[in-house]
Design a protein around this motif. Structure first.
Motif, short mmCIF file in Angstrom:
data_model
loop_
_atom_site.label_atom_id
_atom_site.label_comp_id
_atom_site.label_asym_id
_atom_site.label_seq_id
_atom_site.Cartn_x
_atom_site.Cartn_y
_atom_site.Cartn_z
N TYR A 297 -3.90 0.05 -4.20
CA TYR A 297 -5.28 0.51 -4.25
C TYR A 297 -5.42 1.54 -5.38
O TYR A 297 -4.47 2.22 -5.72
CB TYR A 297 -5.68 1.22 -2.95
N MET B 254 -15.74 7.00 -4.87
CA MET B 254 -15.80 5.53 -4.88
C MET B 254 -14.95 4.90 -3.80
O MET B 254 -14.94 3.70 -3.62
CB MET B 254 -15.33 5.00 -6.25
N GLY B 255 -14.18 5.66 -3.08
CA GLY B 255 -13.34 5.08 -2.05
C GLY B 255 -12.15 4.35 -2.62
O GLY B 255 -11.89 4.35 -3.82
N LEU B 256 -11.45 3.68 -1.76
CA LEU B 256 -10.25 2.92 -2.14
C LEU B 256 -10.64 1.49 -2.48
O LEU B 256 -11.30 0.80 -1.69
CB LEU B 256 -9.25 2.92 -0.99
N LEU C 194 -9.11 -2.28 -3.62
CA LEU C 194 -7.88 -3.07 -3.62
C LEU C 194 -7.68 -3.74 -4.98
O LEU C 194 -8.56 -4.45 -5.46
CB LEU C 194 -7.94 -4.11 -2.51
N PHE D 77 -2.59 4.23 -5.10
CA PHE D 77 -1.86 4.26 -3.84
C PHE D 77 -1.28 2.89 -3.53
O PHE D 77 -1.96 1.88 -3.61
CB PHE D 77 -2.77 4.67 -2.68
N LEU E 55 -2.23 0.59 8.07
CA LEU E 55 -1.64 0.75 6.76
C LEU E 55 -0.80 2.03 6.70
O LEU E 55 -1.20 3.06 7.24
CB LEU E 55 -2.73 0.84 5.69
N PHE F 4 0.65 4.48 3.82
CA PHE F 4 0.43 4.77 2.40
C PHE F 4 1.55 5.61 1.81
O PHE F 4 2.16 6.44 2.49
CB PHE F 4 -0.89 5.53 2.20
N GLY F 5 1.77 5.42 0.50
CA GLY F 5 2.59 6.32 -0.26
C GLY F 5 1.79 7.56 -0.63
O GLY F 5 0.60 7.67 -0.30
N SER F 6 2.41 8.48 -1.34
CA SER F 6 1.76 9.76 -1.67
C SER F 6 0.90 9.68 -2.93
O SER F 6 0.22 10.63 -3.28
CB SER F 6 2.80 10.86 -1.81
N GLN G 296 -10.84 1.00 11.82
CA GLN G 296 -9.78 2.00 11.81
C GLN G 296 -10.31 3.30 11.21
O GLN G 296 -11.25 3.28 10.41
CB GLN G 296 -8.59 1.53 10.96
N TYR H 103 -8.81 6.87 9.22
CA TYR H 103 -7.69 7.50 8.55
C TYR H 103 -8.08 8.92 8.16
O TYR H 103 -9.25 9.21 7.90
CB TYR H 103 -7.30 6.74 7.27
N GLN I 279 -7.22 11.86 5.21
CA GLN I 279 -6.60 12.07 3.91
C GLN I 279 -6.72 13.53 3.50
O GLN I 279 -7.82 14.07 3.39
CB GLN I 279 -7.24 11.18 2.83
N GLY J 205 -4.38 15.36 -2.44
CA GLY J 205 -3.11 15.05 -3.08
C GLY J 205 -2.17 14.20 -2.24
O GLY J 205 -1.01 14.02 -2.61
N ARG J 206 -2.67 13.67 -1.13
CA ARG J 206 -1.83 12.87 -0.25
C ARG J 206 -2.46 11.50 0.00
O ARG J 206 -3.66 11.30 -0.22
CB ARG J 206 -1.64 13.58 1.10
N GLY J 207 -1.67 10.57 0.48
CA GLY J 207 -2.20 9.29 0.87
C GLY J 207 -2.84 9.36 2.25
O GLY J 207 -2.53 10.24 3.04
N PRO J 208 -3.76 8.44 2.55
CA PRO J 208 -4.37 8.41 3.89
C PRO J 208 -3.32 8.19 4.98
O PRO J 208 -2.32 7.50 4.76
CB PRO J 208 -5.34 7.23 3.80
N PHE K 10 -3.06 6.99 9.07
CA PHE K 10 -3.76 6.31 10.16
C PHE K 10 -3.93 7.22 11.37
O PHE K 10 -3.00 7.95 11.76
CB PHE K 10 -2.96 5.07 10.56
N LEU L 83 -11.62 8.63 6.47
CA LEU L 83 -12.00 7.31 5.96
C LEU L 83 -12.06 6.32 7.10
O LEU L 83 -11.18 6.30 7.96
CB LEU L 83 -10.97 6.80 4.95
N TYR M 248 -10.91 -9.09 1.18
CA TYR M 248 -9.77 -8.58 0.45
C TYR M 248 -8.94 -7.70 1.35
O TYR M 248 -8.69 -6.54 1.06
CB TYR M 248 -10.23 -7.82 -0.78
N TYR N 7 -7.81 -5.10 3.86
CA TYR N 7 -8.46 -3.89 4.34
C TYR N 7 -9.48 -3.40 3.31
O TYR N 7 -9.18 -3.32 2.14
CB TYR N 7 -7.45 -2.78 4.58
N ILE N 8 -10.68 -3.07 3.79
CA ILE N 8 -11.67 -2.44 2.93
C ILE N 8 -12.03 -1.09 3.54
O ILE N 8 -12.01 -0.92 4.76
CB ILE N 8 -12.92 -3.31 2.73
N PHE N 9 -12.34 -0.15 2.66
CA PHE N 9 -12.53 1.24 3.07
C PHE N 9 -13.92 1.74 2.75
O PHE N 9 -14.54 1.33 1.77
CB PHE N 9 -11.51 2.13 2.35
N GLY N 10 -14.39 2.67 3.57
CA GLY N 10 -15.57 3.44 3.23
C GLY N 10 -15.19 4.50 2.20
O GLY N 10 -14.01 4.70 1.90
N THR N 11 -16.20 5.19 1.66
CA THR N 11 -15.95 6.19 0.63
C THR N 11 -15.45 7.51 1.19
O THR N 11 -14.99 8.36 0.44
CB THR N 11 -17.21 6.44 -0.20
#
Lengths: 115, 110
Positions: free
Chosen positions: A35, A41-43, A45, A90, A104, A106-108, B34, B36, B38, B41-44, B46, B89, B96, B98-102
């Motif tokens: 991602y 703008m969000g994530l 893919l 990500f 999911l 995620f990495g950092s 789902q 998440y 965040q 500086g880190r990933g989301p 769950f 999130l 596609y 998983y799709i995410f909100g902003t």
């Protein structure tokens, strides 16, 4: 307990340069994803893979390539870097969809600037 | 096309109050949603998953609801603390994967 490991954490590229963002997971997940996240703008893919040797485009694949030679690794390649590719990237992995533990990991992230 | 929206970009609340975040979806009927968290500086990470046949799900101070009529999920944090400050999130499966909100940036004020 490594989970999803991404390298590098930060990178600055010049326009036209190429680089590979590395991603590895140790959870034996078949599904892996790349991602990009832009402010507000969000994530989005870029590419995903459902197993070794199988990859497919996501919503925003242009300018990127991926490969999946092993279950553990899913590198993302930028061939000709452009300013529009400045973003935070990500990598993520997951159990198969519709499994009881569907989520999911995620990495950092990798913060990439193209100047 | 499938779309998932979080209407509030930012939300400030006082410590101890309940934070309520909204996620709306259009043009499809997801089997689940789902949530998440965040941190900068880190990933989301769950938090919770709620399926279409579940009205409500709880985990400690977190509660998620899923209203298929309104096409909406609400995410509540009760007795909020400054440590709950983060971006939240919502996500679901789509064309596609998983799709995410902003995301909604929550700030809990001490």
């Amino acid at each position: 307990n490594a989970g999803v490991t991404q390298t590098p954490k930060f990178r600055i590229l010049k326009i036209g340069q190429s680089m590979t963002l590395q991603c590895a997971q140790d959870m034996n997940h078949n599904y892996m994803y790349w991602y990009r996240q832009d402010p507000g703008m969000g994530l989005k893919l870029i590419y995903y893979s459902v197993g070794a040797g199988i990859t497919d485009k996501g919503e925003v694949p242009n300018g990127y390539n991926v490969s999946r030679s092993t279950t553990e690794d899913f590198p993302l390649r930028l061939e000709l870097a452009a300013p529009s590719q400045t973003s935070v990237y990500f990598c993520a992995s997951s159990p198969p969809p519709d499994s009881t533990n569907e989520k999911l990991f995620f990495g950092s992230g990798t913060q990439l600037s193209v100047l | 096309s499938q779309k998932i929206e979080q209407n509030s970009e930012a939300l400030n609340i006082q410590e101890g109050k309940t934070a309520t975040l909204t996620c709306n979806y259009t043009n499809y009927s997801p089997a689940y949603l789902q949530w998440y968290r965040q941190d900068p500086g880190r990933g989301p990470v769950f938090l919770l998953l709620i399926r279409e046949n579940e009205k409500e799900k709880r985990k400690e101070r977190l509660k998620v609801t899923f209203d298929t009529t309104l096409k909406q999920s609400l995410f509540h944090i009760t007795a909020s603390q400054p440590a709950d400050s983060a971006t939240y999130l919502c996500a679901t499966s789509g064309t596609y994967k998983y799709i995410f909100g902003t995301g909604t940036r929550l700030k809990v004020l001490a």
